[in-house]
Structure formats: C-alpha cells, structure tokens
Scaffold this motif. Sequence first.
Motif: not given
Lengths: 278, 264
Positions: B87-91, B98, A176, B140, A95, B137, A173, A117, B94, B66-67
């Motif tokens: 602002w909501n980036p991929y990081r 969660w 990672f 999750g 995931d 995803g 963005d 997850c 999660f 991301a916005l």
Amino acid sequence: MSPTEVVAELSDGMTIGIGGWGSRRKPMALVREILRSDLRDLTIASYGGPDVGLLCAAGRVRRVVFAFVSLDSIPLEPHFRAARQAGSIEVTEYDEGMFLLGLQAAAWRMPFLPTRCGLGTDVMALNPDLRTVTSPYDDGEELVAMPALELDAALVHMHRGDIGGNGQYLGVDPYFDDLFCRAAKKRYLSVERLVDTDDFRSAGSPETLRINRLMTDGVVETPGGAHFTECVPDYPRDEAFQKTYAASAKSPEAWQEFRGRYLDVTEAEYLEAVGFDG
Amino acid sequence: MADRPEPDLHPTGPATRAEICVLACAEAFRGDGEIMANPIGTVPVLGGRLAAATFEPDLVMTDGGALLVTNPLPLGVPDAEKAVEGWNPYRAMFDVVWSGRRHVMMGATQIDAHGNQNIAMIGDPQRPKAQLLGFRGAPGNTINHATSYWVPNHSPRVFVERVDVVTGVGYDRAAALGPRSSRFHRIPRVVSNLAVLDFETPDHTLRLASIHRGVSVDDVVAATGCALAVPDDVPETPVPTDSDLALIRDVLDPTGLREREVQA
C-alpha cells in the motif's frame, strides 16, 4: 451543522485549504455552498481539482497556492487555465512535496521545514520570499526552508463521520485531509453519511479513522457531497458530468448556462439535476 | 493539428514505432533493481510494466494509484485483477521520493540541451499564454532520484534552446548547486517517438543515443530545436522480441492505447 452554517464561519480574504487530490474526494458540497454565498478574495490552497476551477470561474479567488490543478481524466483544469491565462488570479506555485511540508510545518507550529525540493528550479525564482537554510551540522548542506502554510480554515470530505466530528475514510488513499485539518484554525468535515460512533468499527479498521474530533470544529452530512469527484467506494467519479463541467469553460455563455442549471440552485436541486443516486 | 488517420490498434506484424518506444522506455529501468518505477503516460507505463515482467523483476510497480502490484496489469482495463503486495498512498509516495528509491519517467512540454524540463506553463509566469500542469512533483523528483523523460511528439517546440520555466532540474543547474546538493540528480534517458537521447557527453548535454527504425539522424536533428551531440555511429534502437511483443499486445495493452499515443 449545515453547509450554510459552515460557510457562515468563513469570511472574505481567508486562506482556505481544501482536502482531496485532483478530482478525488473533494468537499464539493461545501464548495458549491461557497458559490451560493458572497464570499470573495479567497486564497485557496489545494492539491487542486474542480474545487479550484469552480471557485476561479465564479470569481471568488484572489490567489491559488498549488502544485497542480487537474481533473485527472482531463489533465488540465479548464476554468483554472482560463483564469490564469486571463491574468485574473495570483498564484503561489510549489512542488507537491513542498506543499505537504508547508502543511506539516503549520500543523507542528514550526516556522518552516527543510527540504531539498525546489533547489535548482524556478520554484525559487517564482517565490522570491522563499529562503534557504544551511545545515548547522558538519555536512553544511544548503536546503530550502519551506515556510508553514497556515490555513484560516480547512474543508475536507470523508465517507463516514459522527456527530462528534470524527471522520472515517473507506477509500484506498487518505490523501492529506488530516494534515489540512491540523494546519488550519477552523476545520470543517463533510461526510457522505453520519453514523453512530459504534458503527465505525464494522465499516473499517481503526486506521480508517483518519480524522478525529481534535482535528475538527464542525461536521455536516452531505450525501453526494464529493460529486462529481471520485468518492470510492460510495461512488466513482461522474466522468460524463465532469465533461459537461469542463465544456462550460468554452465560452461565457456556456458557463452562464452551467451556472444557472447546476450552481444557482439548492444542493437538492443540484443532485437531482445531475441525476445523483448514490 | 491535422487529423491523423485512425491507427491500427491491433497490429500483428513486425514491431510498430509505438512498440519500439515501449521497449525503449522499459530499457530506462534496466539495472534499477528493487526500487519503485513510476512511469507516467501510456507508453512509459507499458515500458515500466514490460521491464518488471521481463528483465527487472525486482522493480516495485504501482497500479497507477495507491496499490503496489506484482502482476503485469493491463492498461485501460479498470477491473483487471490485481495481485497486491503493498500500500503506497500519496503520503507514502513522498517518503519513497525523498528516500531516493525511485525512478520516475515524466513528460516534458519543453526540455533543453541540459535536461531542464518544463511542464508548468508557456509564456509569462504572471499571465501565461498556456497554463499547463504546474510544477507537480518535478522539483522533488529531479533533486532526489533518477528522472527520465518521455516525449511522444519530438519537435523543435519541445526540444528548445531555453525552457520558459524550469520545473525539473537539468545538469547545468545541478552543477551550479554544487556536488553536495546535486548528488542524487540523474537523468538516465529521454525517449521520444523518434529516438533515444541521453546526456553522456563530458558536460552532460543532450546526445543522440539511438534512432528508432525508420528514422534518420537528419530527421532527429531537424526535429530538435536545441544543441544535440551526434556521434559518428548512431545505433538503431533495439526492437522488441516476439515474446516482448506478445506481452505488449496480449497482456499489457490489449486495447492498443499505445498506437494512439505514437504513430510512425
């Protein structure tokens, strides 16, 4: 460093993490340099895009560790699909969030991090080595113990960098990339442009300095180094060329032609062939 | 697949099937309040944006990236003005997943009567006949918060007795995990091009909740390859109001992308 010097630090059988996300800000110049080398049997860990597809198509990959491989505007990566459907690569499927936790565990030198997850899905069946842990507290909840995803090397691409190995992203963005670097033994950063450290300040706020020199072992300037993936604000994804790339999965002949024209050439010749003008 | 006739991308009359589907997707988010709505796919995105623009104004919506944006964004208009509130980036995504403050609407290449979803592959996992997206995803999402599904091509190949690979947790597998591990698992609805389905039976199996205008119960049953509970009275799926239609046609989807995804 030069791309050649970066790739000389890599060796057969390594586990290499590649930053970016899908077809966005991928260190493609470094990937192309791997294709010019004779590196093989690689394990590639990636939020996958054409980095994974190219390496699979060129037969450099033994295993892919992934949660998806996509070109975004073309949802399924055709070269990765072809390799999977031919049974020519092994895979470890997670995931997306488990993948993050694997990198984080490696970065923190933890054996694993607990997560919900994966529970109840075939992530567990397809990864028979995955274990669960029971919370030692009163709740007693059973959780997946996501193991550290330790990388031998990480390759990431940023917009700006300095000679000391600091990196700045100017897009929306960060993905990672910092985590890939923190999870790896050897860390290489390619950048659109090398600048003086003093110039970071005028280009963006302090939080754009996502990579610092603690996290890198080498930096290389590669203008167009993310092409054809998205590297906004420097350049958008080259959708037309991405279509050309995707079409090269249609037949061995198409791949040979693509390869001859765009890959068995120098980086300068590549950028000229695709008409990259920054 | 046979060539389909070019759809009318600028309908002016009564609601089209695609527009009924947009509202059905919007209704998935009714009552959600201040959580992040993450619809994936053309019709679901239009549905989420319709919900946020009408009856669920507290929903937090992304621009697909991301916005976080407050205005009803038109789909397929890359340079549309964005009223950015966050602002909501991929990081950070999660963190939202969660935390549970999220409702996603995903696609499903296969889905079974318990709501187990597959988007990873068809065939043998070692050498699939068709490699699809991967798990993405889904594990999750399904174990942490509400997950609804969108199926634009309701057929026995999608609604199957057994999915090849379980990427998203269904109710039977959630139950097997026990009440503690499964306490955040919920599948509010499945919207297809033919009907709205849910899991409102005593054992949480697939149930026909409503049928879209122009579709019969028999059509849905024939297009469903798994067990399907059919109540005695199956209502018609609500049809968008004139003001909903104006929003969909003039603001949210001016180029008619929805009509390419769904045709009656």
